[in-house]
Design a protein around this motif. Structure first.
Motif, short mmCIF file in Angstrom:
data_model
loop_
_atom_site.label_atom_id
_atom_site.label_comp_id
_atom_site.label_asym_id
_atom_site.label_seq_id
_atom_site.Cartn_x
_atom_site.Cartn_y
_atom_site.Cartn_z
N MET A 6 38.99 28.69 41.73
CA MET A 6 38.92 29.96 42.29
C MET A 6 37.61 30.62 42.10
SD MET A 6 42.10 32.45 42.67
CE MET A 6 42.98 32.28 44.09
N SER A 7 36.39 29.87 42.39
CA SER A 7 35.19 30.27 42.28
C SER A 7 34.56 30.92 43.36
CB SER A 7 34.18 29.62 41.42
OG SER A 7 34.51 29.35 40.13
N GLU A 8 34.83 32.01 43.97
CA GLU A 8 34.29 32.25 45.36
C GLU A 8 33.15 33.67 44.78
OE1 GLU A 8 37.81 34.95 46.90
OE2 GLU A 8 37.93 32.96 47.36
N TYR A 9 32.31 33.83 45.73
CA TYR A 9 31.40 34.76 45.67
C TYR A 9 31.65 36.00 46.09
CZ TYR A 9 28.01 31.43 44.03
OH TYR A 9 27.37 30.46 43.20
N ARG A 10 31.77 36.95 45.37
CA ARG A 10 31.98 38.54 46.14
C ARG A 10 31.02 39.36 45.59
NH1 ARG A 10 38.32 39.22 44.57
NH2 ARG A 10 38.90 37.34 46.03
N HIS A 11 30.19 39.88 46.53
CA HIS A 11 29.08 40.69 46.29
C HIS A 11 28.15 40.35 45.04
CE1 HIS A 11 31.47 43.51 48.55
NE2 HIS A 11 32.53 43.39 47.81
N GLY A 12 27.83 38.86 45.28
CA GLY A 12 26.89 38.39 44.42
C GLY A 12 27.40 37.78 42.92
N SER A 46 33.85 35.18 40.90
CA SER A 46 35.01 35.77 40.36
C SER A 46 35.61 34.79 39.45
CB SER A 46 35.93 36.39 41.27
OG SER A 46 36.31 35.22 42.22
N ARG A 47 36.27 35.08 38.71
CA ARG A 47 36.98 34.26 37.59
C ARG A 47 38.60 34.58 37.81
NH1 ARG A 47 34.18 34.91 31.67
NH2 ARG A 47 32.07 34.11 32.35
N PRO A 48 39.33 33.66 37.57
CA PRO A 48 40.80 33.51 37.79
C PRO A 48 41.48 34.81 36.59
CG PRO A 48 40.43 31.41 36.85
CD PRO A 48 38.92 32.26 37.34
N ARG A 49 42.28 35.43 36.88
CA ARG A 49 42.83 36.51 36.09
C ARG A 49 43.71 35.88 34.86
NH1 ARG A 49 44.99 41.57 38.83
NH2 ARG A 49 45.35 42.08 36.46
N ARG A 50 43.31 36.17 33.76
CA ARG A 50 44.17 35.71 32.75
C ARG A 50 45.59 36.55 32.59
NH1 ARG A 50 41.58 35.11 27.12
NH2 ARG A 50 41.32 37.41 27.41
N PRO A 51 46.76 35.80 32.12
CA PRO A 51 47.78 36.74 31.93
C PRO A 51 47.80 37.76 30.72
CG PRO A 51 48.50 34.25 32.14
CD PRO A 51 46.64 34.51 31.91
N TRP A 52 48.64 38.75 30.81
CA TRP A 52 48.56 39.86 29.90
C TRP A 52 48.74 39.36 28.32
CZ3 TRP A 52 52.40 41.20 26.48
CH2 TRP A 52 53.88 40.64 27.06
N TYR A 53 49.52 38.30 28.39
CA TYR A 53 49.94 37.71 26.91
C TYR A 53 48.73 37.03 26.57
CZ TYR A 53 52.98 35.19 23.68
OH TYR A 53 53.52 34.72 22.47
N ALA A 54 47.83 36.47 27.14
CA ALA A 54 46.82 35.71 26.82
C ALA A 54 45.48 36.84 26.39
CB ALA A 54 46.15 34.86 27.56
N LYS A 55 45.49 37.82 27.20
CA LYS A 55 44.79 39.05 26.85
C LYS A 55 45.06 39.67 25.41
CE LYS A 55 43.24 40.05 31.67
NZ LYS A 55 43.58 41.20 32.45
N ALA A 56 46.17 39.98 25.49
CA ALA A 56 46.79 40.73 24.24
C ALA A 56 46.48 39.82 22.99
CB ALA A 56 48.32 41.09 24.27
#
Length: 83
Positions: free
Chosen positions: A1-7, A10-20
């Motif tokens: 999911m690498s698409e350009y948005r305003h230059g 964007s990266r795929p969002r990580r789940p909250w468990y992996a962030k925590a």
């Protein structure tokens, strides 16, 4: 999911468990995160309801699984640097 948005890319969002847990080297999908967290809580509740273990296991089991996942991430990071 690498698409350009305003230059920016964007990266795929990580789940909250992996962030925590601060996971850096492993990819945990949403399904894996649900199984690791909610699955261990459900298993602990079932074991406590059947009186196989005490109710403390409902707190201890998810924390133990989270510690093992974090340890696995640390080992994967160490091996990727040396390998």
């Amino acid at each position: 999911m690498s698409e350009y948005r305003h230059g920016r890319v964007s990266r795929p969002r990580r789940p909250w468990y992996a962030k925590a847990l601060g996971i850096k080297h492993l990819y945990l999908s949403n399904l894996m995160c649900v199984l690791l967290f909610e699955g261990t809580v459900g298993l602990a509740v079932l074991m406590a309801l059947t009186e196989l273990v005490t109710w403390w296991v409902v707190l201890i089991l998810p924390l133990t699984v989270a510690a093992m996942v974090k340890l696995n991430d640390v080992v994967a990071g160490a091996l990727s640097r040396h390998g």
